[in-house]
Design an enzyme around this catalytic site. Structure first.
Site, PDB file in Angstrom:
ATOM      1  N   ARG A 265       0.812  -1.221   0.000  1.00  0.00           N
ATOM      2  CA  ARG A 265       0.000   0.000   0.000  1.00  0.00           C
ATOM      3  C   ARG A 265       0.847   1.274   0.000  1.00  0.00           C
ATOM      4  NH1 ARG A 265      -2.665  -4.019   1.858  1.00  0.00           N
ATOM      5  NH2 ARG A 265      -0.658  -4.430   2.760  1.00  0.00           N
ATOM      6  N   THR A 266       1.784   1.373   0.959  1.00  0.00           N
ATOM      7  CA  THR A 266       2.516   2.631   1.139  1.00  0.00           C
ATOM      8  C   THR A 266       3.352   2.955  -0.101  1.00  0.00           C
ATOM      9  OG1 THR A 266       2.635   2.010   3.459  1.00  0.00           O
ATOM     10  CG2 THR A 266       3.991   3.863   2.781  1.00  0.00           C
TER      11      THR A 266
ATOM     12  N   LYS B 280      25.137  -6.266  -1.232  1.00  0.00           N
ATOM     13  CA  LYS B 280      26.598  -6.471  -1.350  1.00  0.00           C
ATOM     14  C   LYS B 280      27.336  -5.764  -0.221  1.00  0.00           C
ATOM     15  CE  LYS B 280      26.047  -6.211  -6.360  1.00  0.00           C
ATOM     16  NZ  LYS B 280      26.273  -5.307  -7.491  1.00  0.00           N
TER      17      LYS B 280
ATOM     18  N   ARG C 122      11.208   3.769   3.789  1.00  0.00           N
ATOM     19  CA  ARG C 122      10.789   2.776   4.798  1.00  0.00           C
ATOM     20  C   ARG C 122      12.022   1.981   5.193  1.00  0.00           C
ATOM     21  NH1 ARG C 122       5.643  -1.139   4.735  1.00  0.00           N
ATOM     22  NH2 ARG C 122       4.752   0.870   5.333  1.00  0.00           N
TER      23      ARG C 122
ATOM     24  N   HIS D 115       4.733   5.712  11.664  1.00  0.00           N
ATOM     25  CA  HIS D 115       4.301   5.581  10.257  1.00  0.00           C
ATOM     26  C   HIS D 115       3.330   6.750  10.038  1.00  0.00           C
ATOM     27  CE1 HIS D 115       3.129   4.065   6.471  1.00  0.00           C
ATOM     28  NE2 HIS D 115       2.759   2.842   6.777  1.00  0.00           N
TER      29      HIS D 115
END
Ligand code: CP
Length: 309
Positions: free
Chosen positions: A59-60, A87, A109, A137
């Site tokens: 969603r976000t 890496k 995020r 959030h």
């Protein structure tokens, strides 16, 4: 023009009530625009935004990308799972490489609480926190409160219970700050093991009995059990959790009022909420997702107006 009191959107804790109302007022205009046949405005032409996702999201990530494209920004997307992070590249090296491509804003995020704040102290770009571990959030809380306002007319004076895994939930913390700033009363409900001890210091009520919590509230926000953040067992089994804290048609139908049901997603159907409740007319789950685009357009647009050019 009215403007936000902050330079970055790291958490609801930093916002004033005026900031939140400004985001809502701006989102109202964008919601009207995205329901037109031509859904795009040229507001952020010449602005470049990088979406950096170090954790999974549906969603976000999609909502931010759509919001940015509706504002005509140039957008680049980065997913840690398919990047040179694998890496051994560090967060700051990754971001500095991306910023050297002349990026104005970063939506990030990250699994670590504080990652978005850390970034905001190290780079020139505007930062929007799209979820930092168990911390905040902010855009989820904004779209949740916006959806309550849309369904019930106002947030002030409403009683909202947040049910479930409060301990591991960034959505719960951001919702508590946002709802309280807007004048709502907030309760948390769940097993003792999933309610953090500090929570009462935030001025919320605590209830361990779901039936009593539902009798009290106007709105129930059902949270997912975040098994991926739990390294020990907090309750005997998902079946037992569901029996005590799952929202089903029987308990909903036995209340003497019609409450509003919310969920930030992703839903675990049959655990915290049954399908018939999630898909019922009392549920505003898909309204939350729809409103997410307008609210993220608003937050992005308002922060972008503070970019020095
Ligand atoms: N509500 C929410 O943050 O969903 P995603 O994890 O899919 O972005």
């Amino acid at each position: 023009m009215d403007n936000l009191s902050v330079e970055h959107l790291i958490g609801i804790k930093d916002l004033t009530e005026n900031d939140i109302q400004l985001i809502f007022k701006t989102a109202d205009s964008f919601k009207e625009i995205i329901n037109r046949p031509i859904k795009k405005v040229p507001s952020l032409r010449d602005i470049t935004i990088a979406n950096l996702f170090f954790e999974n999201s549906t969603r976000t990530r999609l909502s931010f990308e759509l919001a940015q494209k509706r504002l005509s920004a140039d957008v680049i997307n980065f997913s840690a799972s398919s990047s040179s992070v694998k890496k051994g590249e560090t967060l700051i090296d990754t971001v500095n490489n991306i910023l050297s491509m002349k990026v104005d804003m970063v939506v990030m995020r990250h699994p670590n609480p504080g990652a978005a704040h850390f970034l905001s102290t190290k780079v020139k770009a505007k930062i929007i926190n799209a979820g930092d571990g168990t911390h905040e959030h902010p855009t989820q809380a904004l779209l949740d409160a916006y959806s309550i306002r849309e369904r019930l007319g106002d947030v002030a004076g409403k009683k909202v219970v947040i049910v479930g895994d409060i301990l591991h939930s960034r959505v719960a913390l951001s919702n508590i700050y946002c709802l309280q700033k807007l004048g709502a009363e907030v309760m948390v409900c769940g097993p003792t093991t999933l309610i953090p001890k500090y929570i009462q210091d935030l001025g919320v009520k605590v209830e361990h009995n779901l039936r009593k919590a539902l009798d009290w509230c106007d709105v129930a926000n059902m949270l997912r059990i975040q098994l991926e953040r739990q390294d020990i067992k907090y309750f005997p089994s998902l079946r037992e959790y569901s029996m005590q804290y799952g929202l089903n048609k029987e308990i909903l139908g036995s209340l003497d009022k019609e409450i509003v049901v919310m969920h930030p997603g992703p839903i675990n159907r049959g655990v915290e909420i049954t399908s018939d409740v999630a898909d019922s007319k009392q549920s505003i789950i898909l309204d939350q997702v729809e409103n997410g685009v307008a609210v993220r357009m608003a937050a992005t647009y308002l922060l972008a107006s503070k970019i020095e050019r």
